[in-house]
Design an enzyme around this catalytic site. Structure first.
Site: not given
Length: 516
Positions: A112, A115, A185
């Protein structure tokens, strides 16, 4: 078959991503992992690209100056992202991952925040040095480097378990690190759902073939009452149908319990539709696995914008709500509500109206015939058709000449052997299928431990040719039966396995020619 353990199994934010079950709510993590596996599922776990100051990884990374001094998620707790461009930092990352989680039998990684998360962005943040230059010069490659570290280290430890990564971001070339990217998300609403289709196609066109989306969306802001809201059920149902035709079918979100038994019970349309598409997904496993081999061996793709296969038909060039799933299936998700409505904000007090059956327009590319998957009706390409779409039907058409292997009904992927595969032939054009099989896990296929069986359909002669099997692997089926169905309105239709076959053929690895 996977179940995912999301974040915060590590405890407070100061202990963020410790790569260990430090939260007292997990008193016996090994028992949990073993339980999941005894239920014939794999377990994936959330790991992040950042660490809290109380964790051992943070302390080890700090010693080599491999932490970034900018604000990341979560904003409190002193959490910092790590320098994924630094080879020694990637070594430290894996050392703790291996000791705390992989050694316990974790099967796959939810990498997760690749970025990585960057909050309260300051221009000076991009001048931070990394092991490969300023952060500004390499920032977009962060997910590539972070996922590379996990992949390469796990491969170095063992070749008995395939690396499997689910990650939130990507960079060119990331497909070589066994990464499946999801769209992040996203919000639970019809507009966002519609945007997922071109998003996935554009992503795939960049050369990275494994992509998926949170079925039903992540943030449930628009739907008052969550899992009990019938309006949400309609969105979820249509999104679930779309998810059946993605490289990974995966449900995930916040604030709504999305398990099939939380949305309804048998007899409820939301439950029955979901069950139908779960079973269809399992039936398509031989097709999915063989398509996966085309991705690996021939630089193929699952998600195909229509111009990839029908570029001479200019009408497909700007169609963004339809796509090919592999070479056989034309998919057109239903992306608007048709049966549940509300006069109030946030879909409060929704009401159902099934008095009329909704319809969805589908363009059938020219140059081939198409079969309605559900009815077996054959239609000419180059026309717009209007398909009735009851709540449990997604418009699904199969290209003439397709040969689709259809697997047994199962509760988990390896429950039954593929010794009685149904082979659906969609006549009207010549076609071929390369049925790929191996040991299902490990990297022995890289050394040639796999088999392929090539099927070719001669439409003029109505003859199916099954070639000599190529290759072997431990546990391979040496003799089997293929139940062949030539699809028409009476045979080989829909998501349920056929009980009547055009011909059943015993196959022991030597070529056969079957007149149908």
């Amino acid at each position: 078959d996977g179940i995912i353990q999301d974040w915060q199994y590590w405890g407070p934010n100061s202990n963020w991503n410790s790569m260990n079950f430090d939260n007292p709510e997990f008193p016996d993590p090994q028992k949990m992992i073993d339980h999941v596996k005894k239920k014939n599922a794999k377990i994936m776990i959330s790991i992040w690209a950042s660490f809290g100051p109380d964790t051992n990884p943070y302390k080890d990374l700090e010693k080599i100056n491999a932490l970034f001094n900018f604000k990341t998620w979560p904003a409190d707790g002193g959490v910092k992202a790590y320098d994924a461009y630094n080879e020694k930092a990637r070594d430290i990352y894996w050392e703790h991952l291996n000791k705390g989680l992989f050694s316990k039998g974790i099967d796959a990684w939810w990498t997760d925040s690749t970025e990585p998360d960057h909050l309260d962005v300051q221009e000076r943040d991009f001048d931070i040095p990394t092991a490969m230059g300023t952060y500004r010069s390499v920032v977009n490659a962060f997910p590539l480097m972070s996922n590379k570290g996990v992949y390469e280290h796990q491969r170095a430890v063992t070749s008995d378990k395939r690396v499997y990564l689910l990650t939130r971001c990507a960079f060119a070339g990331q497909q070589r690190y066994a990464a499946n990217t999801w769209s992040g998300d996203v919000v639970c609403n019809w507009e966002t759902f519609r945007k997922q289709i071109p998003t996935g196609l554009n992503f795939s066109l960049s050369g990275i073939p494994y992509w998926n989306t949170d079925i039903g969306g992540f943030f449930n802001w628009p739907y008052h009452g969550g899992a009990e809201n019938k309006a949400y059920h309609e969105l979820y149902t249509r999104w679930f149908q779309y998810g059946t035709f993605l490289p990974m079918q995966r449900s995930h979100g916040s604030g709504v319990k999305k398990e099939i038994y939380n949305l309804g019970k048998k007899g409820d349309w939301v439950y029955d539709s979901e069950e139908k598409y779960i079973n269809l997904r399992y039936a398509l496993l031989p097709y999915l696995y063989s398509t996966g081999w085309q991705v690996t061996d021939n630089a193929g793709s699952f998600l195909r914008a229509l111009f990839m296969d029908f570029n001479e038909d200019q009408k497909v060039h700007n169609i963004s709500n339809q796509y090919m799933f592999g070479k056989a299936f034309l998919v057109t998700p239903v992306t608007r509500n048709m049966y549940v409505f509300s006069d109030k904000e946030q879909w409060k007090d929704p009401y159902e109206d099934f008095s009329k059956t909704g319809t969805q327009d589908v363009y059938l590319p020219k140059g081939t015939k198409w079969f309605d998957f559900w009815t077996g009706e054959a239609l000419n390409g180059g026309q717009l058709v209007t398909k009735e779409v009851p709540i449990d039907i997604i418009p699904l058409y199969v290209r003439a000449g397709s040969i689709v292997p259809f697997g047994p009904k199962v509760q988990y992927s390896t429950e039954k052997k593929w010794n009685n595969l149904e082979i659906r032939i969609y006549p009207g054009a010549d076609g071929e299928l390369v049925l790929y099989e191996d040991e299902n896990d490990n990297y022995n296929y890289e050394k040639g431990a796999y088999s392929i069986i090539k099927f070719t359909w001669d439409d003029a002669k109505r003859t199916l040719n099954i070639a000599d099997r190529e290759g072997t692997f431990p546990g391979m089926l040496k003799s089997r039966k293929f139940n062949i169905v030539v699809v028409d309105k009476e045979n080989g239709t829909g998501s349920v396995q056929s009980t009547k076959f055009t011909k059943s053929v015993s196959y022991g690895g030597k070529k056969k020619s079957v007149k149908l």
